[in-house]
Structures are given as C-alpha cells and as structure tokens.
Enzyme design. Structure first.
Site, PDB file in Angstrom:
ATOM      1  N   LYS A   1      17.598   0.218   7.007  1.00  0.00           N
ATOM      2  CA  LYS A   1      17.695  -0.565   6.132  1.00  0.00           C
ATOM      3  C   LYS A   1      18.821  -1.390   5.717  1.00  0.00           C
ATOM      4  O   LYS A   1      18.898  -2.602   5.317  1.00  0.00           O
ATOM      5  CB  LYS A   1      17.453   0.588   4.742  1.00  0.00           C
ATOM      6  CG  LYS A   1      16.248   0.980   4.367  1.00  0.00           C
ATOM      7  CD  LYS A   1      15.248  -0.003   3.915  1.00  0.00           C
ATOM      8  CE  LYS A   1      14.272   0.622   3.264  1.00  0.00           C
ATOM      9  NZ  LYS A   1      13.249  -0.430   2.413  1.00  0.00           N
TER      10      LYS A   1
ATOM     11  N   ASN B   1      25.694   5.505  18.041  1.00  0.00           N
ATOM     12  CA  ASN B   1      26.070   6.476  19.052  1.00  0.00           C
ATOM     13  C   ASN B   1      25.911   8.033  18.606  1.00  0.00           C
ATOM     14  O   ASN B   1      26.817   8.868  18.937  1.00  0.00           O
ATOM     15  CB  ASN B   1      27.620   6.175  19.341  1.00  0.00           C
ATOM     16  CG  ASN B   1      27.636   4.777  19.878  1.00  0.00           C
ATOM     17  OD1 ASN B   1      27.017   4.496  20.925  1.00  0.00           O
ATOM     18  ND2 ASN B   1      28.340   4.039  19.451  1.00  0.00           N
TER      19      ASN B   1
ATOM     20  N   SER C   1       0.953  -1.240  -0.093  1.00  0.00           N
ATOM     21  CA  SER C   1       0.064   0.088  -0.137  1.00  0.00           C
ATOM     22  C   SER C   1       0.841   1.235   0.188  1.00  0.00           C
ATOM     23  O   SER C   1       0.441   2.422  -0.229  1.00  0.00           O
ATOM     24  CB  SER C   1      -0.927   0.082   1.346  1.00  0.00           C
ATOM     25  OG  SER C   1      -0.023  -0.082   2.469  1.00  0.00           O
ATOM     26  N   GLY C   2       2.319   0.933   0.074  1.00  0.00           N
ATOM     27  CA  GLY C   2       3.130   2.390   0.209  1.00  0.00           C
ATOM     28  C   GLY C   2       3.312   2.981  -1.174  1.00  0.00           C
ATOM     29  O   GLY C   2       2.960   2.414  -2.330  1.00  0.00           O
TER      30      GLY C   2
ATOM     31  N   LEU D   1      16.969   8.836  -3.438  1.00  0.00           N
ATOM     32  CA  LEU D   1      15.756   9.184  -2.952  1.00  0.00           C
ATOM     33  C   LEU D   1      14.842   9.286  -4.257  1.00  0.00           C
ATOM     34  O   LEU D   1      15.189   9.569  -5.475  1.00  0.00           O
ATOM     35  CB  LEU D   1      16.137  10.770  -2.831  1.00  0.00           C
ATOM     36  CG  LEU D   1      14.906  11.349  -2.092  1.00  0.00           C
ATOM     37  CD1 LEU D   1      14.590  10.844  -0.701  1.00  0.00           C
ATOM     38  CD2 LEU D   1      15.265  12.964  -1.782  1.00  0.00           C
TER      39      LEU D   1
ATOM     40  N   LEU E   1       5.125  -7.612   9.802  1.00  0.00           N
ATOM     41  CA  LEU E   1       6.538  -7.971  10.233  1.00  0.00           C
ATOM     42  C   LEU E   1       6.722  -8.020  11.766  1.00  0.00           C
ATOM     43  O   LEU E   1       7.660  -8.873  11.913  1.00  0.00           O
ATOM     44  CB  LEU E   1       7.540  -6.938   9.827  1.00  0.00           C
ATOM     45  CG  LEU E   1       7.934  -6.957   8.191  1.00  0.00           C
ATOM     46  CD1 LEU E   1       8.650  -5.853   7.841  1.00  0.00           C
ATOM     47  CD2 LEU E   1       8.389  -8.339   7.738  1.00  0.00           C
TER      48      LEU E   1
END
Length: 313
Positions: A149, A136, A13-14, A174, A88
C-alpha cells in the site's frame, strides 16, 4: 448533476469496494464497477449491463457469478450500475472504464512479490512496473499488504503530480463491521476470530492489540464526503476505535454466552500501548463518524452477525 454523476470504483467486489458501491448507488450515482471477471448470468435482471471494455458480454457460466451477484442485487443496480472487466496486471485495461467519469474510487490493490531469498523480498505494486520496495525481513501477510500500500501510494502521488490529477487519499485503520460480500477476508476473519476460535486469526488479533479500528460504513462515507467536498486535499486518516482484545472479549462473552469466548490472554497487558491514529484532519473538514460511539466489541459483533446471516459460520 444529482442523479447523473458517473464514477468508477475499482476492486468493487471486495469488502470495502462493494460497500462503497452500495452507498454510491443509494446517492444515485452512476457507478462503473470494475472486477477481474464481470461475466454473470442473471435472467431476472435484464436491465443490468455487463461490459468487457465497451463490448457487451453474453451470459457466462465461468463460475464467477458468486463474486459479483452481491453487486447486481443492490438497490438501484438495474439503472445505475455497470460492471467492467479490468485487471491491474493488464496495461491500460482500466482506460475504457475511466473514460467519461467524474471521479475514480481506487480500491483495487493487488501486488507482485519477487522473492530474492528467505530474508529479502521485493514488492512491485502493479500500478507501476518501475517501482520496487526492498524488505530486508521475513514478514507476514499483513506486513506485505501494508508495504505494498505504501509503495503504491507513493507511485500514485508521483503520477498525479506529473499529470495534473486532483487526488485525495483515505487511510483507514483495520476495518470491521457489516459486509455484503459472499465470502470473508483478512479483517473480517480477525474480527470474528474470538467467536470462531481459529488459532491463526486469534494470533493476529493478539498481535494487533493496541492498534486502531474503524467501521466499514464510516470508511466508505468518508470517501464520498471527501470526493464531494471542494476543499478536500491531500491525505486523510480514517479511524475511530482502539483495539483492546480484553474489552472485545468481555463484550462478546456477554453477547454470546454459549460460545465460551476466551477472555484471558497470558503475557498481554490489559492496558496496551496505544498506537496514535488521529482522524482530526478528516473531522476538521466537517466529516462526522456515524459509528464512533459504538464499542470495538460492537463492531466485531456486527461482523459476526453478517457471517451468521450468510451462513459463513
């Protein structure tokens, strides 16, 4: 096999997932699209089957109709699309959707953030309960996404090698361009930020000056091309454009003269340092980009027009 191949698309659906489903349906693939809640009432589309694992769902008024309606209305959805419930975060919830598929296009990628303190965050990708990445630094939404990712892919490669799975990964930069979802997301908001004048997303666009961009259609076509190519192997970068905010601003100012698009950005170099992002391996295997000759401003304008068409601006 043409017209009979069955594949699964997770995160269907994305932004990218839904465009990929559309392109697969155009090629007459039978698509199992997984979403967190597929319940949807569509009285004029009785042939479209919605599944919860292997059980048919009754019409629902759960409020999730808008999240999947754009999938059910795609060409060939009546005969070639089924929606499956999967998450997930739930162990084995994808097993039924994957069973019997020739391939899986894995687009879903939520993450779990385990905050230790303001300077240290642990990320756990939900495909692996034993893999952690310690960061960090205090980072923003984009850095969280990129880190997640990376960890998820490492876990996936390990699992594929241990279980004899033929896996190929596509790494887009992108992503801009047209969309069919009824809502916007991070990259869409970035693409339209000069038009909307939203300070937060404009700040992100400025930070991304000099990075790379690709059209969503090229990303999805690359996925299908590599799935169908018998020699596809390993990792493939998918990128075509360099993001230069000055070029984008100039292009959009000409296209939308009444919007008073900002074209000057203090302290920014008009010729930013380019971050290398080569698609040579993808092109060497024969893939051709359909939108590579467009300008980055054109890609932003396409995204803006999609928003206008959907009444999102």
């Amino acid at each position: 096999m043409e017209g009979k191949r069955t594949v699964c698309v997770t995160g269907a659906s994305g932004y990218i997932g839904s465009w990929l489903v559309m392109r697969l349906l155009e090629r007459r693939y039978h698509v199992r699209a997984t979403v967190r809640d597929p319940a949807y009432t569509h009285t004029n589309n009785t042939d479209l089957v919605f599944l919860n694992s292997v059980l048919k769902l009754l019409p629902s008024t759960s409020g999730n109709e808008k999240k999947v309606k754009h999938l059910s209305e795609l060409p060939n959805a009546n005969t070639h699309l089924t929606l499956w419930k999967a998450d997930l975060a739930e162990e084995s919830s994808y097993d039924d959707a994957f069973h019997g598929c020739e391939g899986v296009f894995h687009m879903a990628s939520p993450m779990e953030l385990l905050v230790h303190d303001q300077a240290t965050v642990y990320i756990r990708p939900l495909l692996s309960k034993k893999t952690f990445l310690r960061i960090n630094i205090k980072f923003d939404q984009l850095q969280k996404y990129l880190a997640e990712k990376t960890v998820a892919e490492k876990a996936a490669w390990k699992y594929a090698e241990e279980n004899g799975i033929d896996m190929v990964t596509v790494h887009p930069s992108l992503v801009f361009g047209h969309f069919i979802t009824p809502y916007t997301g991070y990259s869409i908001d970035i693409a339209i930020s000069l038009y909307t004048k939203d300070k937060a997303t404009m700040a992100s666009l400025i930070c991304l000056n000099g990075t790379s961009v690709v059209h969503v259609d090229d990303v999805c076509n690359a996925h299908i091309y590599l799935f169908e190519h018998p020699l596809a192997k390993g990792r493939y970068i998918c990128s075509t454009h360099t993001l230069n905010i000055f070029d984008i601003a100039h292009s959009l100012s000409l296209k939308y003269p009444n919007r008073d698009i900002q074209t000057e950005f203090e302290s920014l170099d008009k010729s930013p340092k380019i971050i290398p992002c080569s698609s040579k391996k993808l092109m060497d295997i024969g893939f051709e980009f359909a939108h590579g000759t467009k300008s980055t401003g054109d890609l932003c304008a396409e995204t803006i027009e999609s928003c206008r068409e959907k009444g999102l601006l």
